[in-house]
Write a protein that holds these residues in place. Structure first.
Motif, PDB file in Angstrom:
ATOM      1  N   MET A 104     -56.859  19.649 -48.915  1.00 12.15           N
ATOM      2  CA  MET A 104     -56.369  19.975 -47.582  1.00 12.15           C
ATOM      3  C   MET A 104     -55.046  20.731 -47.653  1.00 12.15           C
ATOM      4  O   MET A 104     -54.871  21.756 -47.019  1.00 12.15           O
ATOM      5  CB  MET A 104     -56.160  18.673 -46.800  1.00 12.15           C
TER       6      MET A 104
ATOM      7  N   ASN B 218     -55.498  24.090 -48.648  1.00  6.94           N
ATOM      8  CA  ASN B 218     -56.010  24.881 -47.532  1.00  6.94           C
ATOM      9  C   ASN B 218     -54.867  25.315 -46.612  1.00  6.94           C
ATOM     10  O   ASN B 218     -54.764  26.469 -46.211  1.00  6.94           O
ATOM     11  CB  ASN B 218     -57.031  24.030 -46.776  1.00  6.94           C
ATOM     12  N   TYR B 219     -53.977  24.380 -46.299  1.00  9.12           N
ATOM     13  CA  TYR B 219     -52.817  24.696 -45.449  1.00  9.12           C
ATOM     14  C   TYR B 219     -51.974  25.787 -46.080  1.00  9.12           C
ATOM     15  O   TYR B 219     -51.558  26.742 -45.443  1.00  9.12           O
ATOM     16  CB  TYR B 219     -51.930  23.458 -45.249  1.00  9.12           C
TER      17      TYR B 219
ATOM     18  N   LYS C  96     -52.818  27.971 -48.272  1.00  4.69           N
ATOM     19  CA  LYS C  96     -53.516  29.241 -48.272  1.00  4.69           C
ATOM     20  C   LYS C  96     -53.344  29.922 -46.921  1.00  4.69           C
ATOM     21  O   LYS C  96     -52.977  31.093 -46.818  1.00  4.69           O
ATOM     22  CB  LYS C  96     -55.009  28.978 -48.538  1.00  4.69           C
ATOM     23  N   ILE C  97     -53.632  29.139 -45.871  1.00  8.14           N
ATOM     24  CA  ILE C  97     -53.514  29.674 -44.508  1.00  8.14           C
ATOM     25  C   ILE C  97     -52.100  30.173 -44.265  1.00  8.14           C
ATOM     26  O   ILE C  97     -51.873  31.266 -43.744  1.00  8.14           O
ATOM     27  CB  ILE C  97     -53.849  28.572 -43.482  1.00  8.14           C
TER      28      ILE C  97
ATOM     29  N   ARG D 267     -60.081  24.604 -35.252  1.00  9.66           N
ATOM     30  CA  ARG D 267     -59.819  23.417 -36.066  1.00  9.66           C
ATOM     31  C   ARG D 267     -60.095  22.139 -35.285  1.00  9.66           C
ATOM     32  O   ARG D 267     -60.617  21.170 -35.808  1.00  9.66           O
ATOM     33  CB  ARG D 267     -58.377  23.428 -36.564  1.00  9.66           C
TER      34      ARG D 267
ATOM     35  N   GLY E  47     -62.969  19.010 -35.866  1.00 10.16           N
ATOM     36  CA  GLY E  47     -62.621  17.620 -36.115  1.00 10.16           C
ATOM     37  C   GLY E  47     -61.177  17.351 -36.461  1.00 10.16           C
ATOM     38  O   GLY E  47     -60.832  16.241 -36.826  1.00 10.16           O
ATOM     39  N   ALA E  48     -60.306  18.361 -36.365  1.00 11.12           N
ATOM     40  CA  ALA E  48     -58.891  18.107 -36.649  1.00 11.12           C
ATOM     41  C   ALA E  48     -58.273  17.373 -35.475  1.00 11.12           C
ATOM     42  O   ALA E  48     -58.577  17.681 -34.325  1.00 11.12           O
ATOM     43  CB  ALA E  48     -58.153  19.415 -36.867  1.00 11.12           C
ATOM     44  N   ASN E  49     -57.444  16.381 -35.776  1.00  5.48           N
ATOM     45  CA  ASN E  49     -56.741  15.767 -34.651  1.00  5.48           C
ATOM     46  C   ASN E  49     -55.342  16.347 -34.560  1.00  5.48           C
ATOM     47  O   ASN E  49     -54.880  17.089 -35.431  1.00  5.48           O
ATOM     48  CB  ASN E  49     -56.731  14.242 -34.749  1.00  5.48           C
TER      49      ASN E  49
ATOM     50  N   ARG F 107     -52.404  15.188 -34.913  1.00  6.60           N
ATOM     51  CA  ARG F 107     -51.428  14.905 -35.962  1.00  6.60           C
ATOM     52  C   ARG F 107     -51.626  15.822 -37.176  1.00  6.60           C
ATOM     53  O   ARG F 107     -50.689  16.325 -37.757  1.00  6.60           O
ATOM     54  CB  ARG F 107     -51.536  13.450 -36.387  1.00  6.60           C
ATOM     55  N   GLN F 108     -52.914  16.047 -37.511  1.00 10.62           N
ATOM     56  CA  GLN F 108     -53.192  16.922 -38.653  1.00 10.62           C
ATOM     57  C   GLN F 108     -52.698  18.338 -38.394  1.00 10.62           C
ATOM     58  O   GLN F 108     -52.175  19.004 -39.276  1.00 10.62           O
ATOM     59  CB  GLN F 108     -54.693  16.932 -38.938  1.00 10.62           C
ATOM     60  N   LEU F 109     -52.854  18.782 -37.136  1.00 10.45           N
ATOM     61  CA  LEU F 109     -52.405  20.132 -36.800  1.00 10.45           C
ATOM     62  C   LEU F 109     -50.886  20.228 -36.858  1.00 10.45           C
ATOM     63  O   LEU F 109     -50.322  21.205 -37.365  1.00 10.45           O
ATOM     64  CB  LEU F 109     -52.896  20.503 -35.404  1.00 10.45           C
TER      65      LEU F 109
ATOM     66  N   GLN G 281     -49.820  20.521 -40.310  1.00 12.43           N
ATOM     67  CA  GLN G 281     -50.054  21.851 -40.852  1.00 12.43           C
ATOM     68  C   GLN G 281     -48.931  22.815 -40.466  1.00 12.43           C
ATOM     69  O   GLN G 281     -48.377  23.531 -41.309  1.00 12.43           O
ATOM     70  CB  GLN G 281     -51.392  22.397 -40.353  1.00 12.43           C
TER      71      GLN G 281
ATOM     72  N   LYS H 201     -66.172  15.517 -35.848  1.00 13.08           N
ATOM     73  CA  LYS H 201     -66.343  15.588 -37.292  1.00 13.08           C
ATOM     74  C   LYS H 201     -67.777  15.258 -37.693  1.00 13.08           C
ATOM     75  O   LYS H 201     -68.342  15.892 -38.558  1.00 13.08           O
ATOM     76  CB  LYS H 201     -65.412  14.573 -37.981  1.00 13.08           C
TER      77      LYS H 201
ATOM     78  N   TYR I  26     -61.613  18.093 -43.195  1.00 12.94           N
ATOM     79  CA  TYR I  26     -61.191  17.135 -42.181  1.00 12.94           C
ATOM     80  C   TYR I  26     -61.942  15.810 -42.305  1.00 12.94           C
ATOM     81  O   TYR I  26     -61.496  14.800 -41.822  1.00 12.94           O
ATOM     82  CB  TYR I  26     -61.376  17.725 -40.779  1.00 12.94           C
TER      83      TYR I  26
END
Lengths: 794, 225
Positions: A1, A4-5, A7-8, A319, A323-325, A327-329, A332, B82, B110
């Protein structure tokens, strides 16, 4: 993950080079300033913290009543330390030294080298302080009179390939004497009040013998080590009582001793700052400027990342759908800002390393950015950077992650335009800070200009002075100098403006025995007045051949006349001071100290007065024709070698001497201009980004307007006015703040400019001009675009 | 699988209430392939958004797998995103900064799927849709049809029970459209994935086994075209 962040983040930085460059540039510059200033400040704060048990070591300072006021001083009596240990319980040890000062040193009593940092000390020096010895026993080295401990540097210089222990050196500080080397210390620490090249025993000095039990004469520094666990508050009053019994007349309330922790001594008001060093004021000024610059850069980041929210909006939507919530965003986006900050810190370290030599020279420091030396500092800087990155990323992160999925996926930018008001506030804030910096710069520079061009009341140009202390054949030398055709006039005195060493405090007016004040006292010959072009208000100056001038006759300045309550200069003539001296002349006030202070009373004696017991500070002032200076200096030099010989000639120019008084203020002007430049640069880069973004957003609108007949000017003003209004508001807010701050700075000067409306107009004009140019650049680009193109794109 | 009762969505503006959806009752069983049709502004996308938890109704109840959606927290909703629901969009909505491979991989990240497993799942997907050769390209290097294939692959990698597709073929020419629809049909028939798509085209609707006609926010029986 995380990969991935990353990279983005990196691909995003690459895809939006323009914004990335603005961000990294601003942050790097901000961090560079921050890194350098933190380096400076942490060095300033580190003084005398390296001594083992430094929290137990105190410096004893004193407040004495002088001229009606209390004056703090670090100069105390010889028996003070001894008495403290003997009579005050809780004090374990003491060291009495003479203040660190340069001495002259020679191997053979012939070729003396000056400028060797020296301290004369009682035996406890190397046991109390944290200066490790390479050779020698710390408790023995200074035990006997006539001993000296030298640093490795001196050892290498004088005894390159031999063991210096047992060898001798001639030291000239209180007269020339021969000293036996008993120890070698590691090279002195630069960040200590006790900066030395050699420490010699105080015991053999003739002054020590006469001051051994004298509470009347002060010329020493006293350090005391408290017992473990003893607080200074417990000690101070007891110590004062003990000292009082020895002081006689001078005791409390006229004298008060106080204890200063050794680590605070350097920054305390006991020590006159040299340049920017040793003063809390400059620590505060620089720290706040550095923080402000950093804030400016971080605002750019916040503004640009929220403004560009629409571009990121779709990513957020996708995102979320995957399924991203929230907090995850947030994580990021925080990650992105932290990465950007850390990258900027690397750039900042690189720039800082490159400019460090210049920085060191300017601030007279020897700072370095080595990892091994500043391990903790660098670690702290990295953490601060991460914290700052997170802080400036927090708002954009929350803002971006809060987008409504169904809306952003449709590409409807409705609420992505949100955050406009906060962005505006931040821009206003940026330009407020920039304006304060600009006003500060203009005020400092104007004040400097005023000081440097102010009529000082004497002629400082084309005047040089030659140190005239402890030499023989003075009159022969003077005669020789005067015979040179370039010399207009010379004067022998013991003070020139900028260097009035002696002052006395007493009741000068016998009518008012309770009024005490201080006056500077100098002694000059008859030509002083003419040589420096002083103005005589009444009476006369000393005249050659008048023997009555040589006893009890004085010339005073206007300030003295006023202080004595004599209504006019004429009235002062013939009056007597309580000392019995009669006023024969009054000179117009002239500036003999920095223009920070009012001109204070001055009493001038004749240098021929037999009783004038001045020693030290003697100079020969030479006024010359400017076009013949090239001939004059070699002539004076050869005359000196011929007649005086022995010691080297030391000379200087009066205008340089006076300018030196403003050196720090000049440097402050430079610092201010520099930071104001950076501040406005960073703010404008942010503005550039925002205008570019807004032009991009309104491409279609601009196209339509152009099709409908709008001119380029219309469009440019449409795009620019919004931002320029913000700049104007920021400027308005800054006016009271900068007025207050700069008046505070000016209040330090007895002679100062008024902050007029012109200064604000100038600052506001500058801010508007620069920001106007910035916004119009992008606006013009957008306005001149072919509408066919912009409309087709949509 | 899906049960809507009395679902309404409206905008209040001063004294006027504009209905986007008007008291919708709808049941969809597992394994159905449903096409929602209707003119612009009929509320098709809004209905789909509500079905996908992206929008909330102002009135009514929505049960997903017998779970009342109106009571789900933000976190539970993203759990369903998800594990149960895959989205396919008209504008593909691939992330421009990521390659084909990385785009398809993202849902697995995710879901915290382990690296090895992720690799094989993505490889399977690339293989299945015949885009192995394109895996290192970025979205802007692909044609619209190819992008939508990647979009479908991304929607399927999480092994969802339900696919919501908002005009999946709206930006594609007919040949590409047919390919995507064949794909959907195959998924529906062979793997039993429930599919709900919004479409304007009868031809596309014909791939499904049920059509829901919307007009002015309400379900009508007659084809309004």
């Amino acid at each position: 993950m995380i990969k991935n962040y990353l990279k983005i983040a990196l691909r995003n930085f690459k895809a939006n080079k323009f914004y990335t460059v603005i961000n990294i540039f601003g942050l790097s510059i901000g961090l560079t300033c921050f890194v350098l200033i933190v380096l400076f400040v942490s060095d300033e704060m580190s003084y005398d913290t390296f001594h083992e048990n430094h929290e137990q070591i105190y410096f004893i300072g004193v407040e004495r009543k002088f001229g009606g006021d209390f004056k703090k001083s670090r100069i105390t009596q010889y028996p003070l330390g001894r008495t403290a240990v003997d009579e005050v319980s809780g004090i374990e040890n003491y060291v009495t030294i003479t203040p660190p000062n340069p001495a002259r040193v020679s191997l053979d009593n012939k070729d003396f080298l000056s400028g060797v940092g020296s301290i004369a000390s009682s035996p406890g020096f190397f046991t109390l302080f944290g200066f490790p010895l390479k050779v020698g026993n710390p408790s023995v080295v200074l035990q006997d009179p006539g001993t000296v401990v030298i640093t490795e540097k001196i050892a290498e210089q004088y005894f390159p390939n031999e063991n210096p222990i047992g060898k001798t050196l001639f030291i000239d500080r209180y007269g020339i004497a021969e000293y036996t080397i008993t120890g070698i210390a590691e090279n002195g620490k630069k960040n200590s009040y006790l900066d030395f090249d050699l420490v010699f025993s105080i015991q053999g000095l003739s002054s020590t013998k006469s001051n051994l039990n004298s509470w009347g004469s002060s010329m020493y520094n006293t350090f005391a080590k408290l017992q473990n666990g003893v607080e200074r508050t417990q000690i101070e009053s007891v110590a004062n009582e003990a000292f009082d019994t020895h002081l006689g007349e001078a005791r409390a309330p006229n004298t008060n001793y106080f204890f200063v922790p050794i680590s605070e001594l350097y920054l305390s008001d006991l020590i006159t700052p040299t340049g920017f060093k040793g003063s809390y004021v400059y620590i505060y000024i620089f720290m706040s400027i550095a923080l402000f610059i950093l804030v400016l850069a971080n605002i750019n980041y916040m503004n640009l990342s929220t403004a560009r929210g629409m571009q990121r909006g779709r990513e957020v939507g996708v995102r979320k759908v995957l399924g991203a919530n929230k907090r995850q965003l947030i994580k990021q986006f925080l990650g992105e800002s932290v990465i950007l900050s850390l990258f900027s810190l690397i750039v900042a370290f690189t720039i800082a390393t490159l400019v460090l030599p210049g920085f060191n020279q300017f601030f007279d420091k020897s700072l370095s950015l080595n990892l091994d030396e500043n391990y903790w500092l660098i670690l702290a800087l990295i953490s601060i950077t991460i914290g700052l990155g997170a802080l400036s990323g927090l708002y954009p992160a929350v803002f971006l992650s809060g987008f409504k999925t169904s809306e952003v996926l449709k590409g409807r930018p409705s609420n992505t335009i949100g955050g406009v008001s906060l962005r505006k506030i931040l821009v206003v804030f940026q330009f407020s800070i920039s304006t304060v910096l600009i006003v500060g710069t203009i005020v400092v520079l104007t004040q400097l200009d005023y000081l440097l061009n102010k009529d000082l009341g004497f002629e400082k140009e084309h005047t040089l002075y030659i140190s005239f202390d402890s030499i023989s054949n003075k009159s022969a030398f003077i005669d020789k100098i005067e015979s040179h055709q370039a010399v207009i006039s010379t004067s022998h005195s013991n003070g020139i403006p900028g260097r009035f060493y002696f002052s006395t405090s007493q009741e000068f007016d016998s009518q008012r025995p309770d009024v005490q004040f201080a006056a500077h006292v100098i002694a000059t010959d008859e030509k002083f007045y003419e040589t420096l072009s002083l103005q005589l208000l009444a009476g006369r100056y000393f005249e050659e051949g008048r023997s009555d001038d040589q006893k009890d006759a004085i010339v005073i300045n206007e300030a003295m006349q006023k202080r004595m309550n004599w209504l006019s200069a004429d009235e002062a003539i013939g009056q007597k001071l309580s000392t019995g001296d009669e006023v024969i002349g009054v000179v117009k006030d002239f500036h003999f100290r920095t223009l920070r202070t009012e001109i204070t009373p001055v009493i001038i004696n004749s240098i021929h007065t037999p009783s004038s017991s001045f020693s030290g500070g003697e100079v020969l002032v030479v006024r010359f024709l400017p076009d013949q200076m090239q001939d004059l200096i070699p002539y004076i030099q050869s005359t000196w070698n011929e007649i005086v010989s022995g010691s080297p000639m030391e000379y200087g120019f009066l205008d340089e001497q006076m300018d030196k008084l403003f050196e720090t203020d000049k440097k402050l002007g430079t610092v201010f201009s520099f930071f104001a430049g950076i501040g406005i640069l960073i703010s404008c880069m942010g503005l550039l980004g925002l205008t570019a973004f807004s032009a991009e957003l309104r491409t279609k609108e601009i196209g339509i307007r152009k099709v409908l007949g709008a001119t380029v000017t219309n469009i440019v003003s449409l795009l620019s006015t919004d931002f320029l209004r913000l700049v104007a508001i920021g400027f308005t807010i800054a006016i009271p703040f900068s007025w207050y701050i700069m008046n505070k700075w000016l209040s330090d000067f007895a002679y100062r400019i008024d902050i007029g409306i012109g200064i604000f107009l100038l600052a506001g004009g500058a801010a508007l001009l620069v920001s106007g140019l910035t916004t119009s650049w992008q606006s013009i680009k957008a306005a001149t675009m072919n509408p066919v193109k912009s409309l087709k794109n949509e | 699988m899906i049960k809507l009762s009395g679902i309404s969505k409206y905008l209040d503006k001063k004294f006027q209430r504009t209905f986007i959806l008007r008291s919708i009752d709808l049941e969809i069983e597992q394994g159905e392939f449903v096409s929602i049709m209707g003119p612009s502004g009929a509320g098709k996308s809004t209905l789909l958004n509500i079905l996908g938890f992206l929008d909330e109704p102002n009135d009514g109840e929505y049960y997903f797998l017998d779970e009342p959606v109106h009571n789900l927290s933000e976190r539970q909703k993203s759990e369903y995103h998800k594990s149960h629901i895959g989205f396919v969009f008209q504008a593909y909505h691939l992330i421009d900064e990521l390659t084909v491979y990385e785009n398809i991989e993202m849902p697995l990240l995710y879901r915290k799927v382990k690296g090895k497993e992720r690799k094989s799942l993505v490889a399977d997907m690339l293989d299945k849709f015949n885009i192995v050769a394109k895996k290192d390209l970025f979205p802007n290097q692909l044609s619209g049809g190819q992008q939508q294939v990647v979009g479908v692959a991304r929607a399927l990698i999480g092994n969802p029970k339900l696919i919501l597709a908002d005009e999946p073929t709206g930006n594609l020419h007919s040949e590409q459209s047919e390919y995507i629809m064949q794909l959907f049909k195959q998924l529906n028939q062979e793997e039993g994935v429930t599919i709900i798509q919004v479409t304007h085209s009868d031809a596309m609707a014909a791939y499904g086994n049920r059509v829901i006609n919307l007009q002015d926010g309400a379900i009508v029986t007659k084809n309004p075209y």
